[in-house]
Write a protein that holds these residues in place. Structure first.
Motif, short mmCIF file in Angstrom:
data_model
loop_
_atom_site.label_atom_id
_atom_site.label_comp_id
_atom_site.label_asym_id
_atom_site.label_seq_id
_atom_site.Cartn_x
_atom_site.Cartn_y
_atom_site.Cartn_z
N LEU A 178 48.89 -8.24 -4.70
CA LEU A 178 49.89 -8.46 -3.65
C LEU A 178 49.58 -9.77 -2.94
O LEU A 178 48.41 -10.16 -2.83
CB LEU A 178 49.85 -7.31 -2.62
CG LEU A 178 50.31 -5.92 -3.07
CD1 LEU A 178 50.00 -4.89 -2.00
CD2 LEU A 178 51.80 -5.91 -3.37
N THR A 179 50.62 -10.41 -2.44
CA THR A 179 50.41 -11.62 -1.65
C THR A 179 50.03 -11.24 -0.22
O THR A 179 50.21 -10.09 0.19
CB THR A 179 51.71 -12.46 -1.60
OG1 THR A 179 52.70 -11.68 -0.89
CG2 THR A 179 52.23 -12.77 -3.00
N HIS A 180 49.52 -12.22 0.52
CA HIS A 180 49.16 -11.97 1.92
C HIS A 180 50.41 -11.59 2.72
O HIS A 180 50.36 -10.78 3.63
CB HIS A 180 48.48 -13.21 2.52
CG HIS A 180 47.17 -13.53 1.84
ND1 HIS A 180 46.29 -14.46 2.32
CD2 HIS A 180 46.58 -13.01 0.73
CE1 HIS A 180 45.24 -14.53 1.52
NE2 HIS A 180 45.40 -13.66 0.55
N GLU A 181 51.54 -12.20 2.35
CA GLU A 181 52.82 -11.89 3.01
C GLU A 181 53.16 -10.40 2.83
O GLU A 181 53.59 -9.72 3.77
CB GLU A 181 53.92 -12.77 2.39
CG GLU A 181 55.33 -12.54 2.92
CD GLU A 181 55.49 -13.00 4.37
OE1 GLU A 181 54.87 -14.00 4.75
OE2 GLU A 181 56.25 -12.33 5.11
N GLY A 212 47.14 -14.69 -6.21
CA GLY A 212 48.06 -13.55 -6.35
C GLY A 212 47.40 -12.19 -6.32
O GLY A 212 48.07 -11.17 -6.55
N LYS A 213 46.08 -12.15 -6.07
CA LYS A 213 45.46 -10.82 -5.98
C LYS A 213 44.23 -10.82 -5.08
O LYS A 213 43.63 -11.86 -4.80
CB LYS A 213 45.14 -10.28 -7.37
CG LYS A 213 44.10 -11.06 -8.14
CD LYS A 213 43.98 -10.50 -9.56
CE LYS A 213 42.95 -11.32 -10.34
NZ LYS A 213 42.90 -10.97 -11.76
N ILE A 214 43.89 -9.63 -4.65
CA ILE A 214 42.72 -9.40 -3.81
C ILE A 214 41.84 -8.41 -4.58
O ILE A 214 42.31 -7.33 -4.95
CB ILE A 214 43.15 -8.78 -2.45
CG1 ILE A 214 44.14 -9.70 -1.73
CG2 ILE A 214 41.93 -8.49 -1.58
CD1 ILE A 214 45.10 -8.96 -0.81
N VAL A 215 40.58 -8.79 -4.84
CA VAL A 215 39.69 -7.91 -5.61
C VAL A 215 38.67 -7.28 -4.66
O VAL A 215 37.96 -8.00 -3.95
CB VAL A 215 38.97 -8.70 -6.74
CG1 VAL A 215 38.15 -7.73 -7.60
CG2 VAL A 215 39.97 -9.47 -7.58
N ILE A 216 38.64 -5.97 -4.65
CA ILE A 216 37.66 -5.28 -3.80
C ILE A 216 36.32 -5.29 -4.51
O ILE A 216 36.17 -4.73 -5.60
CB ILE A 216 38.11 -3.82 -3.51
CG1 ILE A 216 39.46 -3.84 -2.79
CG2 ILE A 216 37.06 -3.08 -2.68
CD1 ILE A 216 40.10 -2.47 -2.65
#
Lengths: 227, 227
Positions: A178-181, A212-216
């Protein structure tokens, strides 16, 4: 063929078994399957005004329900995925709902629409339908209350951490695409504030920020932030 | 004597006429009239825990229903006055309500309590009662949604102006006999911020601040602030 598909989807409604054969036939006739392209509005309810869609059964994809300020600020109140039912798109037939919501497709989405008129008939004719509609509405409202409570009482850090954790659980993946938006809309905050918070998480080694992504990367630390 | 009083209060419930004579007798037996001193808790619901009071019918006085953060911050979600009915104090018998609320007497208050156990029986036995409970819950939730929407989308100035206007309409007086602390709880804000905002209103000639009360001197200007 399409009729069979509609019947199959409708048969997942908890009250389906309580309908008479005639009511089932009328319900199938009064439904249609619609595709919504990613980003298109599914429903814009201004109570008492505008169109009233009816009950929405998500077949594939997902939709986001939000409230909208006069200045255009969006606050997501819930999301629906395959198998979920949306009542708020039929709020015209539940006169006690005096609350405006908007629904948009988050990705390409297929949904069955059970017409508002037929639903109104069934609520009058069949107690099981009336009971389903009202108990579901109270359940949904209870969930939305929790969302508002989080918005009022939790810090932005906690809200973002919670959202990432839920999203990771839901998709069974440590990669949040997901984007930050988008994260901002889901957590009722501004894009800039999300970017700042995520950078803080990245500096602490909780997440890695990629295109385009956030990795935990540290789920335990993320849970600690959730509180 | 007290029994007659209980019956008179219960007969104001919209479903009273739909009860059998036996259900009416049982309802009168299962009710009691209680006095709450100003400032005392009427109900502290942590869903699934703690006591469950039952349906509350306010006879005289008023109560305030609020949510509470872990840090002890209170946000008022609605107030009830003579003649009003409170469902949230019976949330144990409405399993779809998963939402914690607290209720406190705002002034010396007399209320009839309709026991939770009897209410649960009637919901099972009598369709009119079930219908009343669920439609009332959806109505109340819709109102609370509006409160949350105002908290999220309106400025503090607007919220305070709105509250003063509503309070003035309700009491049919331009004198609002409340402390800044009380206004803060009703508008989901901090006491200091309320004092600052009210001073601003006073400088603009919208209100006059007196000991223990706020006097509305320019109702049109107040409406303008409400937006």
């Amino acid at each position: 063929m399409e009729r069979n598909k509609r019947e199959e989807l409708l048969s997942r409604l908890p009250f389906w078994g309580d309908l008479s054969p005639m009511q089932k036939q009328r319900s199938i006739d009064a439904s249609r399957i619609i595709e919504f392209k990613k980003g298109t509005p599914v429903h814009n309810c201004c109570c008492g005004q505008g169109e009233c869609l009816g009950l929405l059964l998500i077949q594939t994809g997902s939709v986001r329900t939000f409230i909208l300020s006069q200045e255009g600020r969006e606050v997501t109140i819930f999301r629906l995925f395959a198998g979920d039912v949306c009542l708020f798109s039929a709020s015209c037939v539940i006169k006690q709902i005096t609350f405006d919501t908007h629904i948009v497709a988050e990705e390409d989405t297929t949904a069955l629409i059970f017409s508002a008129g037929m639903l109104a008939d069934l609520i009058r004719e069949n107690l099981a339908v009336e009971r389903y509609i009202y108990t579901s509405a109270v359940e949904r409202f209870s969930e939305v209350m929790q969302v508002f409570q989080n918005l009022l009482f939790m810090s932005l850090e906690q809200r973002i951490a919670n959202f990432l954790r839920e999203e990771s659980n839901r998709t069974k993946s440590s990669e949040i695409r997901l984007t930050h938006e988008q994260v901002a809309k889901h957590t009722g905050s501004a894009r800039e504030a999300v970017t700042r918070t995520l950078k803080g998480f990245a500096e602490e080694g909780v997440v890695e920020l990629k295109r385009g992504k956030i990795v935990i990367t540290d789920p335990d630390a993320l849970s600690d932030i959730c509180g």
